[in-house]
Design a protein around this motif. Structure first.
Motif, PDB file in Angstrom:
ATOM      1  N   LYS A 166      -7.608  -2.154   6.928  1.00  0.00           N
ATOM      2  CA  LYS A 166      -6.924  -1.234   6.585  1.00  0.00           C
ATOM      3  C   LYS A 166      -6.047  -1.309   5.838  1.00  0.00           C
ATOM      4  O   LYS A 166      -5.440  -0.546   5.034  1.00  0.00           O
ATOM      5  CB  LYS A 166      -6.281  -0.483   8.211  1.00  0.00           C
ATOM      6  N   SER A 167      -5.282  -2.620   5.716  1.00  0.00           N
ATOM      7  CA  SER A 167      -3.946  -2.595   4.923  1.00  0.00           C
ATOM      8  C   SER A 167      -4.129  -4.144   4.344  1.00  0.00           C
ATOM      9  O   SER A 167      -3.425  -3.992   3.301  1.00  0.00           O
ATOM     10  CB  SER A 167      -2.942  -2.485   5.734  1.00  0.00           C
TER      11      SER A 167
ATOM     12  N   ASP B  47      -6.776   1.982   3.378  1.00  0.00           N
ATOM     13  CA  ASP B  47      -5.802   3.189   3.406  1.00  0.00           C
ATOM     14  C   ASP B  47      -5.957   3.719   1.696  1.00  0.00           C
ATOM     15  O   ASP B  47      -5.708   5.074   1.393  1.00  0.00           O
ATOM     16  CB  ASP B  47      -4.597   2.884   4.046  1.00  0.00           C
TER      17      ASP B  47
ATOM     18  N   LYS C 125       0.972  -1.178  -0.070  1.00  0.00           N
ATOM     19  CA  LYS C 125       0.032  -0.082   0.001  1.00  0.00           C
ATOM     20  C   LYS C 125       0.656   1.078  -0.020  1.00  0.00           C
ATOM     21  O   LYS C 125       0.568   2.252  -0.500  1.00  0.00           O
ATOM     22  CB  LYS C 125      -0.979  -0.072   1.176  1.00  0.00           C
TER      23      LYS C 125
ATOM     24  N   HIS D  31       0.097   4.079  -2.576  1.00  0.00           N
ATOM     25  CA  HIS D  31      -0.301   5.385  -2.548  1.00  0.00           C
ATOM     26  C   HIS D  31       0.741   6.281  -3.381  1.00  0.00           C
ATOM     27  O   HIS D  31       0.207   7.277  -3.868  1.00  0.00           O
ATOM     28  CB  HIS D  31       0.385   5.956  -1.238  1.00  0.00           C
TER      29      HIS D  31
ATOM     30  N   GLU E 183      -1.586   4.084  14.526  1.00  0.00           N
ATOM     31  CA  GLU E 183      -2.895   3.684  14.739  1.00  0.00           C
ATOM     32  C   GLU E 183      -3.090   3.532  15.947  1.00  0.00           C
ATOM     33  O   GLU E 183      -4.382   3.974  16.426  1.00  0.00           O
ATOM     34  CB  GLU E 183      -3.408   2.620  13.785  1.00  0.00           C
TER      35      GLU E 183
ATOM     36  N   SER F  83      -5.710   7.017   7.315  1.00  0.00           N
ATOM     37  CA  SER F  83      -4.479   6.870   6.886  1.00  0.00           C
ATOM     38  C   SER F  83      -3.776   7.930   7.063  1.00  0.00           C
ATOM     39  O   SER F  83      -3.934   9.078   6.412  1.00  0.00           O
ATOM     40  CB  SER F  83      -4.666   6.710   5.172  1.00  0.00           C
TER      41      SER F  83
ATOM     42  N   THR G 163      -1.917   9.105   3.630  1.00  0.00           N
ATOM     43  CA  THR G 163      -2.805   9.916   2.834  1.00  0.00           C
ATOM     44  C   THR G 163      -2.839  11.411   3.208  1.00  0.00           C
ATOM     45  O   THR G 163      -2.601  12.516   2.634  1.00  0.00           O
ATOM     46  CB  THR G 163      -4.284   9.435   3.022  1.00  0.00           C
TER      47      THR G 163
END
Length: 443
Positions: free
Chosen positions: A424-425, A47, A20, A24, A353, A92, A95
């Motif tokens: 999330k991932s 994310d 990821k 991104h 997180e 994220s 992000t």
């Protein structure tokens, strides 16, 4: 979603999901171009979906032309419209930190929102710069508003908080009319992630240079070009399967690039150390230099340990300066290691997180592990097995996966509270876990 895992050994072949972190960066380079780009091998985690929402808010467009294949129409680094765009970053951190400078360069600012702990995570390096350069910012009731224009010049910011601040500026500064310089005021950490950013930018025809060690020179007046690229398998997720191997699971890991620029590739060398093997040369050598053997604590000598299926490795100290995401899988391995494991230089884990030094400690202790939490490191004394127990995943995807791997060395069931956070991932983590023979029951 709460799960109960009945401990069983895993076996089979697993291909980690696409990175990821790389997805991104490739998506952002594509949206900053003036044309249509193709990015293959994208896993639609929460994310990555946040990044796609934000590039849409800046005027870009994307569509999935085949599973995992994104066609992204760029903006040329500009957005029309008088209103500040609203950018929903989900949970994220990448992000959020990537798009703050990009929004300033492309449209004069933006309004940023998020969920979970995201809007509580520190943005100090940016705020210090904004005060210096007269850029308006306001963080109130979980919403961050920034307004102003970046100008080409020297940018100084702390290098030991997060490399994500450097990445955001790296993406934005080439769009300005003049040259800029990025200078870390402290030791620069997670250099591999910065080089991953530079690699994505180079694929789009935008170049930067390292100068005098950790200073980055960014020529201005550059234009991103459409790109075609494929996302590699993720070394940070592969690390959990390396840990599974270390705990006696017959898992084969496929699909990794052994020459990847990903900093978490160092897991291959860390695994050799934890297995008590000599380091090999070539592509498996540590990216950031060798780890060090830590002296045993004065009250902790390590005698031969009969009954273990693995040799005693003594005390091993692994630096997480450039690879903080490896802490959870390494900790799972350390809890069942025939030796003592020191995870050092890990203070940045407190702003993930969750406070990961605290949540790793709480989760592994709940399973019966011997873990000591210090301000910037963890000390883990391995045991032949753990009794099991109930783990609060704390909304942190890596804590959930850590506990699942540790469960393969437990003698009793392991209950995970909030196990859906893996979306999330690694959205299909539980399906992969079951495909390898893991026994899971939804409570």
């Amino acid at each position: 979603m709460d799960l109960q895992i009945t401990p069983k050994k895993l076996s089979g072949t697993v291909t980690p999901p696409p990175s990821k972190s790389q997805a991104h960066r490739l998506a952002i380079a594509a949206v900053l171009s003036n044309g249509i780009s193709t990015v293959r091998g994208v896993a639609m985690s929460q994310d990555v979906e946040a990044t796609l929402r934000c590039l849409t808010a800046l005027g870009g467009r994307w569509r999935e032309t085949a599973p995992g294949v994104l066609e992204i129409t760029g903006t040329g680094g500009r957005r029309t419209g008088a209103d500040l765009p609203l950018l929903d970053c989900g949970e994220s951190g990448s992000t959020l930190r990537f798009f703050i400078p990009i929004a300033l360069a492309a449209t004069g600012g933006g309004v940023f929102t998020g969920r979970g702990r995201l809007m509580e995570r520190p943005q100090g390096p940016y705020f210090d710069l904004f005060r210096e350069k007269g850029i308006f910012f306001e963080q109130k009731d979980g919403v961050l508003t920034v307004r102003g224009r970046l100008t080409p010049r020297e940018y100084r910011l702390a290098g030991n908080v997060s490399s994500q601040f450097f990445t955001g500026l790296l993406f934005a500064l080439p769009l300005l009319e003049g040259d800029s310089v990025l200078i870390p005021t402290t030791r620069l950490e997670s250099v591999g992630y910065i080089n991953m950013t530079r690699e994505a930018m180079a694929l789009a025809g935008v170049h930067t240079q390292w100068r005098e060690g950790s200073t980055l020179f960014i020529p201005g007046n550059q234009r991103y070009q459409p790109l075609e690229a494929a996302v590699e398998a993720d070394w940070s997720q592969a690390a959990f399967w390396y840990a599974a191997q270390g705990l006696g699971n017959a898992v084969t890991i496929a699909g990794l690039n052994p020459k990847s620029i990903q900093g978490d590739r160092v897991m291959a060398s860390f695994a050799e150390m934890l297995r008590g093997e000599p380091l090999h040369g070539g592509v498996t050598a540590p990216i950031w230099g060798p780890a060090s053997a830590a002296p045993a604590r004065p009250d902790r000598q390590i005698p031969a340990r009969p009954g273990w299926s693995t040799p005693c490795v003594g005390s091993v100290s692994l630096p997480l300066t450039h690879c903080p995401d490896l802490a959870p899988p390494l900790a799972a391995w350390g809890a069942l290691l025939n030796g003592d494991l020191y995870l050092k230089d890990a203070g940045r884990l407190r702003i993930k997180e969750s406070d990961r030094l605290a949540t790793i400690t709480a989760a592994l202790r709940a399973l019966g592990a011997d873990v000591t939490e210090e301000p910037e490191r963890l000390i883990i004394i391995g045991k032949p097995s753990l009794p099991g127990g109930t783990v609060d995943c704390a909304g942190d995807h890596r804590i959930a996966m850590m506990a699942a791997i540790a469960a393969t060395g437990c003698t009793g069931p392991v209950t995970l509270l909030g196990a859906e956070c893996v979306k999330k991932s690694y959205p299909d983590f539980w399906e992969v876990y079951q495909s390898l023979g893991g026994e899971i029951h939804v409570l």
